[in-house]
Design a protein around this motif. Structure first.
Motif, PDB file in Angstrom:
ATOM      1  N   PHE A  77       0.705  -1.138  -0.061  1.00  0.00           N
ATOM      2  CA  PHE A  77      -0.004  -0.110  -0.038  1.00  0.00           C
ATOM      3  C   PHE A  77       1.026   1.123  -0.007  1.00  0.00           C
ATOM      4  CE2 PHE A  77      -1.950   3.379   2.327  1.00  0.00           C
ATOM      5  CZ  PHE A  77      -2.905   3.824   1.827  1.00  0.00           C
ATOM      6  N   LEU A  78       2.016   1.424   0.779  1.00  0.00           N
ATOM      7  CA  LEU A  78       2.802   2.296   0.986  1.00  0.00           C
ATOM      8  C   LEU A  78       3.233   2.645  -0.619  1.00  0.00           C
ATOM      9  CD1 LEU A  78       4.675   1.953   4.338  1.00  0.00           C
ATOM     10  CD2 LEU A  78       2.824   3.585   3.822  1.00  0.00           C
ATOM     11  N   SER A  79       3.688   1.636  -1.243  1.00  0.00           N
ATOM     12  CA  SER A  79       4.369   1.813  -2.379  1.00  0.00           C
ATOM     13  C   SER A  79       3.218   2.502  -3.604  1.00  0.00           C
ATOM     14  CB  SER A  79       4.802   0.594  -3.060  1.00  0.00           C
ATOM     15  OG  SER A  79       6.096   0.106  -2.397  1.00  0.00           O
ATOM     16  N   PHE A  80       2.182   1.967  -3.469  1.00  0.00           N
ATOM     17  CA  PHE A  80       1.072   2.740  -4.095  1.00  0.00           C
ATOM     18  C   PHE A  80       0.524   3.814  -4.036  1.00  0.00           C
ATOM     19  CE2 PHE A  80      -3.553   3.290  -4.598  1.00  0.00           C
ATOM     20  CZ  PHE A  80      -3.698   2.973  -5.997  1.00  0.00           C
ATOM     21  N   ALA A  81       0.655   4.288  -2.611  1.00  0.00           N
ATOM     22  CA  ALA A  81       0.109   5.528  -2.373  1.00  0.00           C
ATOM     23  C   ALA A  81       1.255   6.762  -2.303  1.00  0.00           C
ATOM     24  CB  ALA A  81      -0.394   5.440  -0.777  1.00  0.00           C
ATOM     25  N   GLY A  82       2.400   6.452  -2.753  1.00  0.00           N
ATOM     26  CA  GLY A  82       3.419   7.292  -2.857  1.00  0.00           C
ATOM     27  C   GLY A  82       4.132   7.665  -1.647  1.00  0.00           C
ATOM     28  N   TYR A  83       4.392   6.504  -0.755  1.00  0.00           N
ATOM     29  CA  TYR A  83       5.139   6.407   0.244  1.00  0.00           C
ATOM     30  C   TYR A  83       6.126   5.397   0.203  1.00  0.00           C
ATOM     31  CZ  TYR A  83       1.350   9.289   2.213  1.00  0.00           C
ATOM     32  OH  TYR A  83       0.408  10.028   2.327  1.00  0.00           O
ATOM     33  N   GLY A  84       6.781   5.169  -0.773  1.00  0.00           N
ATOM     34  CA  GLY A  84       7.537   3.799  -1.156  1.00  0.00           C
ATOM     35  C   GLY A  84       8.859   3.840  -0.089  1.00  0.00           C
ATOM     36  N   CYS A  85       9.345   5.164  -0.040  1.00  0.00           N
ATOM     37  CA  CYS A  85      10.509   5.306   0.910  1.00  0.00           C
ATOM     38  C   CYS A  85      10.317   4.933   2.355  1.00  0.00           C
ATOM     39  CB  CYS A  85      10.887   6.801   0.914  1.00  0.00           C
ATOM     40  SG  CYS A  85       9.886   8.162   1.482  1.00  0.00           S
ATOM     41  N   CYS A  86       9.026   4.647   2.735  1.00  0.00           N
ATOM     42  CA  CYS A  86       8.749   4.199   4.116  1.00  0.00           C
ATOM     43  C   CYS A  86       8.641   2.873   4.231  1.00  0.00           C
ATOM     44  CB  CYS A  86       7.446   5.038   4.640  1.00  0.00           C
ATOM     45  SG  CYS A  86       7.452   6.919   4.695  1.00  0.00           S
ATOM     46  N   ARG A  87       8.748   2.126   3.153  1.00  0.00           N
ATOM     47  CA  ARG A  87       8.751   0.623   3.376  1.00  0.00           C
ATOM     48  C   ARG A  87       9.620   0.165   4.289  1.00  0.00           C
ATOM     49  NH1 ARG A  87       6.611  -2.440  -1.189  1.00  0.00           N
ATOM     50  NH2 ARG A  87       8.653  -3.668  -0.685  1.00  0.00           N
ATOM     51  N   VAL A  88       9.675  -0.881   4.851  1.00  0.00           N
ATOM     52  CA  VAL A  88      10.413  -1.497   6.060  1.00  0.00           C
ATOM     53  C   VAL A  88      10.466  -2.950   5.489  1.00  0.00           C
ATOM     54  CG1 VAL A  88       9.616  -0.199   7.835  1.00  0.00           C
ATOM     55  CG2 VAL A  88       8.401  -2.217   7.570  1.00  0.00           C
ATOM     56  N   ARG A  89      11.640  -3.554   6.016  1.00  0.00           N
ATOM     57  CA  ARG A  89      11.981  -4.759   5.876  1.00  0.00           C
ATOM     58  C   ARG A  89      11.085  -6.050   6.629  1.00  0.00           C
ATOM     59  NH1 ARG A  89      17.216  -5.696   3.108  1.00  0.00           N
ATOM     60  NH2 ARG A  89      18.462  -3.621   3.308  1.00  0.00           N
ATOM     61  N   GLN A  90      10.853  -7.019   5.931  1.00  0.00           N
ATOM     62  CA  GLN A  90      10.155  -8.055   7.029  1.00  0.00           C
ATOM     63  C   GLN A  90      11.088  -8.459   7.813  1.00  0.00           C
ATOM     64  OE1 GLN A  90       8.491 -10.781   4.031  1.00  0.00           O
ATOM     65  NE2 GLN A  90       6.597  -9.569   4.090  1.00  0.00           N
ATOM     66  N   VAL A  91      10.699  -9.146   8.871  1.00  0.00           N
ATOM     67  CA  VAL A  91      11.473  -9.881   9.916  1.00  0.00           C
ATOM     68  C   VAL A  91      12.115 -11.305   9.230  1.00  0.00           C
ATOM     69  CG1 VAL A  91      11.489 -10.917  12.022  1.00  0.00           C
ATOM     70  CG2 VAL A  91       9.743  -9.206  11.602  1.00  0.00           C
ATOM     71  N   ARG A  92      13.385 -11.300   9.374  1.00  0.00           N
ATOM     72  CA  ARG A  92      14.321 -12.149   8.944  1.00  0.00           C
ATOM     73  C   ARG A  92      13.973 -13.564   9.879  1.00  0.00           C
ATOM     74  NH1 ARG A  92      20.170 -10.919   7.129  1.00  0.00           N
ATOM     75  NH2 ARG A  92      19.860 -12.910   6.260  1.00  0.00           N
ATOM     76  N   THR A  93      13.881 -14.756   9.323  1.00  0.00           N
ATOM     77  CA  THR A  93      13.588 -15.809  10.104  1.00  0.00           C
ATOM     78  C   THR A  93      14.214 -17.074   9.299  1.00  0.00           C
ATOM     79  OG1 THR A  93      12.136 -17.353  11.064  1.00  0.00           O
ATOM     80  CG2 THR A  93      11.404 -16.152   9.038  1.00  0.00           C
ATOM     81  N   GLN A  94      14.616 -18.208   9.958  1.00  0.00           N
ATOM     82  CA  GLN A  94      15.121 -19.129   9.236  1.00  0.00           C
ATOM     83  C   GLN A  94      14.181 -20.013   8.874  1.00  0.00           C
ATOM     84  OE1 GLN A  94      18.014 -21.183  11.603  1.00  0.00           O
ATOM     85  NE2 GLN A  94      18.036 -23.089  10.274  1.00  0.00           N
TER      86      GLN A  94
END
Length: 279
Positions: A77-94
């Motif tokens: 949604f952030l990418s779509f709405a023009g807030y792409g710079c606010c995207r965050v990484r997902q939690v890394r997990t094995q």
């Protein structure tokens, strides 16, 4: 575009998801996740720091898989709405090597559900269970299991811009032909409601839950997608070809198929115990 999320952004995103042929259930799930973030934001300016703070809140409350699922919806949604710079990484997990036994439907439990449906006189549900589990169809694909498909021995499934062929086993064909003859179904979907509409996920989910007590199966294991997973594990046990299974299931990524054939922790322990590496 304002510095905070507006209702018009949400409405536009809903329309966008529909145009991408996402299912209604998927759209509602995405919007629930986004609304959760909007409630947290409370009209504040959208910044990466704000999204990170919400991510940390999610981590404190939910399992990693759930957190990542919600973050995926929010990032999209952030990418779509023009807030792409606010995207965050997902939690890394094995990647897990096994799953919990209390989430996996066994073949014996499946057969008890089928038997319970027969004993309660619900022939339609009995055959729906067998149709999903014997073909590996998604519950959303049942509408493509039509009279024409039955006579052809295969259903041509067209969803989300993709087409795949689902083969119908001979024994299942025979039982379904008997069913449509008894119920005078001459065309269209085989499984329909009283008003003639194709059964949907909600219809089937509720009917399956009603079988749990009679079949002595934990309700948490009983939902349509677990039938598809049982098909996948059974197919893989015989064929031992994950690429073929991915094609049969209609998966574009083998990583998705790997999840379907994951063994239980008990089975994992049984295997490593046979290694004979303890003196």
């Amino acid at each position: 575009m304002g510095k905070y999320i507006q209702q018009t952004d949400m409405d536009a995103y809903r329309f966008y998801l529909a145009s991408m042929e996402k299912s209604l259930a998927t759209i509602e799930k995405y919007l629930r996740d986004i609304n959760g973030f909007c409630s947290f934001a409370g009209g504040r300016t959208i910044t990466k720091e704000l999204v990170i703070a919400y991510k940390e809140k999610l981590i404190a409350r939910y399992a990693v898989a759930s957190v990542n699922s919600m973050l995926a919806a929010i990032n999209g949604f952030l990418s779509f709405a023009g807030y792409g710079c606010c995207r965050v990484r997902q939690v890394r997990t094995q990647r897990r090597a096994y799953c919990h036994a209390n989430t996996q439907l066994t073949k014996s439990e499946y057969l008890r559900l089928v038997d319970a449906a027969a004993k309660t006189g619900d022939e339609r549900l009995n055959l729906i269970l067998q149709s999903i589990c014997a073909t590996g169809m998604r519950v959303s694909e049942l509408a493509f299991l039509t009279v024409d498909a039955l006579w052809a021995g295969r259903a041509e499934v067209c969803l989300k811009g993709k087409t795949r062929t689902v083969l119908i086993p001979g024994k299942l064909q025979k039982r379904l032909k008997q069913y449509i003859k008894r119920h005078k179904i001459e065309s269209g979907p085989i499984f329909v409601t009283a008003n003639g509409k194709a059964v949907n996920r909600s219809n089937i989910w509720k009917a399956m839950k009603r079988l749990c007590a009679a079949a002595n199966v934990e309700p948490g294991k009983v939902y349509p997608h677990n039938l598809r997973r049982l098909f996948a594990r059974t197919f893989y046990h015989i064929k031992k070809d994950i690429a073929k299974l991915a094609d049969v299931l209609g998966h574009s990524r083998i990583e998705t198929t790997r999840i379907y054939i994951m063994e239980t922790g008990e089975e994992h322990v049984r295997i490593v115990s046979k290694l004979g590496l303890v003196a």
